[in-house]
Design a protein around this motif. Structure first.
Motif, PDB file in Angstrom:
ATOM      1  N   VAL A   3     -14.046  45.654 -19.298  1.00  0.00           N
ATOM      2  CA  VAL A   3     -14.174  44.198 -19.290  1.00  0.00           C
ATOM      3  C   VAL A   3     -15.021  43.422 -18.363  1.00  0.00           C
ATOM      4  O   VAL A   3     -15.444  42.425 -18.522  1.00  0.00           O
ATOM      5  CB  VAL A   3     -12.483  43.639 -19.488  1.00  0.00           C
ATOM      6  CG1 VAL A   3     -12.521  42.036 -19.346  1.00  0.00           C
ATOM      7  CG2 VAL A   3     -12.015  44.166 -20.732  1.00  0.00           C
ATOM      8  N   LEU A   4     -14.365  43.985 -17.011  1.00  0.00           N
ATOM      9  CA  LEU A   4     -15.383  43.500 -15.783  1.00  0.00           C
ATOM     10  C   LEU A   4     -16.900  43.644 -15.716  1.00  0.00           C
ATOM     11  O   LEU A   4     -17.601  42.721 -15.474  1.00  0.00           O
ATOM     12  CB  LEU A   4     -14.680  43.730 -14.355  1.00  0.00           C
ATOM     13  CG  LEU A   4     -15.419  43.424 -13.095  1.00  0.00           C
ATOM     14  CD1 LEU A   4     -15.269  41.923 -13.103  1.00  0.00           C
ATOM     15  CD2 LEU A   4     -14.820  44.018 -12.024  1.00  0.00           C
ATOM     16  N   ALA A  10     -22.715  39.738 -18.504  1.00  0.00           N
ATOM     17  CA  ALA A  10     -23.084  38.493 -19.026  1.00  0.00           C
ATOM     18  C   ALA A  10     -23.414  37.217 -18.106  1.00  0.00           C
ATOM     19  O   ALA A  10     -24.104  36.549 -18.397  1.00  0.00           O
ATOM     20  CB  ALA A  10     -21.800  37.905 -20.167  1.00  0.00           C
ATOM     21  N   GLU A  11     -22.440  37.156 -17.066  1.00  0.00           N
ATOM     22  CA  GLU A  11     -22.477  36.249 -16.142  1.00  0.00           C
ATOM     23  C   GLU A  11     -24.142  36.285 -15.254  1.00  0.00           C
ATOM     24  O   GLU A  11     -24.496  35.447 -14.929  1.00  0.00           O
ATOM     25  CB  GLU A  11     -21.498  36.450 -14.903  1.00  0.00           C
ATOM     26  CG  GLU A  11     -21.496  35.334 -14.089  1.00  0.00           C
ATOM     27  CD  GLU A  11     -20.830  33.903 -14.812  1.00  0.00           C
ATOM     28  OE1 GLU A  11     -21.034  32.736 -13.951  1.00  0.00           O
ATOM     29  OE2 GLU A  11     -20.560  33.691 -15.824  1.00  0.00           O
ATOM     30  N   ALA A  12     -24.349  37.578 -15.127  1.00  0.00           N
ATOM     31  CA  ALA A  12     -25.616  37.873 -14.342  1.00  0.00           C
ATOM     32  C   ALA A  12     -26.731  37.272 -15.139  1.00  0.00           C
ATOM     33  O   ALA A  12     -27.810  36.524 -14.697  1.00  0.00           O
ATOM     34  CB  ALA A  12     -25.718  39.129 -13.875  1.00  0.00           C
ATOM     35  N   LEU A  15     -26.888  33.306 -15.100  1.00  0.00           N
ATOM     36  CA  LEU A  15     -26.882  32.920 -13.758  1.00  0.00           C
ATOM     37  C   LEU A  15     -28.784  33.112 -13.640  1.00  0.00           C
ATOM     38  O   LEU A  15     -29.376  32.270 -12.987  1.00  0.00           O
ATOM     39  CB  LEU A  15     -26.410  33.704 -12.743  1.00  0.00           C
ATOM     40  CG  LEU A  15     -24.965  33.288 -12.581  1.00  0.00           C
ATOM     41  CD1 LEU A  15     -24.245  34.502 -11.491  1.00  0.00           C
ATOM     42  CD2 LEU A  15     -24.818  31.747 -12.151  1.00  0.00           C
ATOM     43  N   LYS A  16     -29.200  34.139 -14.083  1.00  0.00           N
ATOM     44  CA  LYS A  16     -30.503  34.345 -14.043  1.00  0.00           C
ATOM     45  C   LYS A  16     -31.333  33.260 -14.888  1.00  0.00           C
ATOM     46  O   LYS A  16     -32.367  32.608 -14.316  1.00  0.00           O
ATOM     47  CB  LYS A  16     -31.078  35.624 -14.609  1.00  0.00           C
ATOM     48  CG  LYS A  16     -30.806  36.742 -13.657  1.00  0.00           C
ATOM     49  CD  LYS A  16     -31.093  38.101 -14.155  1.00  0.00           C
ATOM     50  CE  LYS A  16     -30.704  39.453 -13.445  1.00  0.00           C
ATOM     51  NZ  LYS A  16     -30.908  40.694 -14.165  1.00  0.00           N
ATOM     52  N   LYS A  17     -31.039  32.884 -16.102  1.00  0.00           N
ATOM     53  CA  LYS A  17     -31.572  31.915 -16.696  1.00  0.00           C
ATOM     54  C   LYS A  17     -31.342  30.476 -15.920  1.00  0.00           C
ATOM     55  O   LYS A  17     -32.296  29.845 -15.941  1.00  0.00           O
ATOM     56  CB  LYS A  17     -30.853  31.635 -17.982  1.00  0.00           C
ATOM     57  CG  LYS A  17     -31.445  32.719 -18.993  1.00  0.00           C
ATOM     58  CD  LYS A  17     -30.384  32.644 -20.282  1.00  0.00           C
ATOM     59  CE  LYS A  17     -30.543  33.871 -21.271  1.00  0.00           C
ATOM     60  NZ  LYS A  17     -29.823  33.766 -22.542  1.00  0.00           N
ATOM     61  N   GLU A  18     -30.153  30.201 -15.393  1.00  0.00           N
ATOM     62  CA  GLU A  18     -29.984  28.933 -14.683  1.00  0.00           C
ATOM     63  C   GLU A  18     -30.881  28.785 -13.488  1.00  0.00           C
ATOM     64  O   GLU A  18     -31.508  27.869 -13.191  1.00  0.00           O
ATOM     65  CB  GLU A  18     -28.491  28.841 -14.265  1.00  0.00           C
ATOM     66  CG  GLU A  18     -27.676  28.625 -15.603  1.00  0.00           C
ATOM     67  CD  GLU A  18     -26.168  28.695 -15.057  1.00  0.00           C
ATOM     68  OE1 GLU A  18     -25.825  28.439 -13.677  1.00  0.00           O
ATOM     69  OE2 GLU A  18     -25.431  28.503 -15.824  1.00  0.00           O
ATOM     70  N   LYS A  19     -31.247  30.014 -12.654  1.00  0.00           N
ATOM     71  CA  LYS A  19     -31.860  30.098 -11.634  1.00  0.00           C
ATOM     72  C   LYS A  19     -33.433  29.711 -12.055  1.00  0.00           C
ATOM     73  O   LYS A  19     -34.223  28.829 -11.462  1.00  0.00           O
ATOM     74  CB  LYS A  19     -31.950  31.231 -10.946  1.00  0.00           C
ATOM     75  CG  LYS A  19     -32.581  31.490  -9.753  1.00  0.00           C
ATOM     76  CD  LYS A  19     -32.305  32.717  -9.040  1.00  0.00           C
ATOM     77  CE  LYS A  19     -33.161  32.736  -7.484  1.00  0.00           C
ATOM     78  NZ  LYS A  19     -33.120  34.087  -6.992  1.00  0.00           N
TER      79      LYS A  19
END
Length: 164
Positions: A3-4, A10-12, A15-19
């Motif tokens: 799960v982690l 997914a979070e990475a 975050l890459k897209k947002e950056k």
């Protein structure tokens, strides 16, 4: 552990897209500032054919929550020992502007403070769509919307004259 691992993946990715998007917005802001400074220098060339005003663009450290640390271009005008600076405040400013003919203020998409002699100051604001406007009068920022007019050569010359 699965799960982690899935969460981190997914979070990475997010975050890459947002950056990447923030980097595009930062580049657009820096390009807008450089275009503004080019226009201001063109107007100076016309009104100062003897090159009495020394013009330089300095890079200074800047910081915004959305971008982190970055280098901000500042247009510096010097007439002998008097200095006027066009100092960017931020791309994401809290300031709202009331465009000519509009009753409802809109959020500015960037602001530049004109700092000259004394305590008087003036602000340039970038409106949605990219056009630059200037405060009608030398006045403090107004939280209910700043009355602005289009930035043009005549207004530019007037505020530079008043700032030296």
């Amino acid at each position: 552990m699965g799960v982690l691992a899935e969460y981190l993946r997914a979070e990475a990715e997010q975050l890459k897209k947002e950056k990447l998007r923030r980097g595009e917005i930062l580049q657009e802001w820096l390009d807008a500032l450089n275009d503004l400074y080019r226009q201001l220098q063109e107007w100076l060339t016309v009104c100062d054919p003897e090159n009495l005003i020394d013009r330089t663009i300095e890079k200074i450290p800047g910081e915004e929550l959305a971008f982190g640390d970055y280098q901000v271009p500042v247009l510096k005008l010097a007439l002998v020992d008097r200095i006027v600076r066009f100092l960017p405040m931020a791309r994401f400013v809290a300031a709202t502007i009331r465009l000519p003919g509009q009753a409802t203020p809109v959020r500015a998409q960037g602001g530049v403070q004109l700092r000259g002699l004394g305590m008087r100051t003036c602000y340039l604001f970038r409106a949605p769509g990219g056009k630059w406007f200037i405060q009608k009068e030398f006045e403090p920022l107004n939280v209910n919307g700043n009355d602005v007019v289009p930035l043009d050569a005549e207004r530019f010359e007037a505020v530079v004259r008043e700032s030296f």
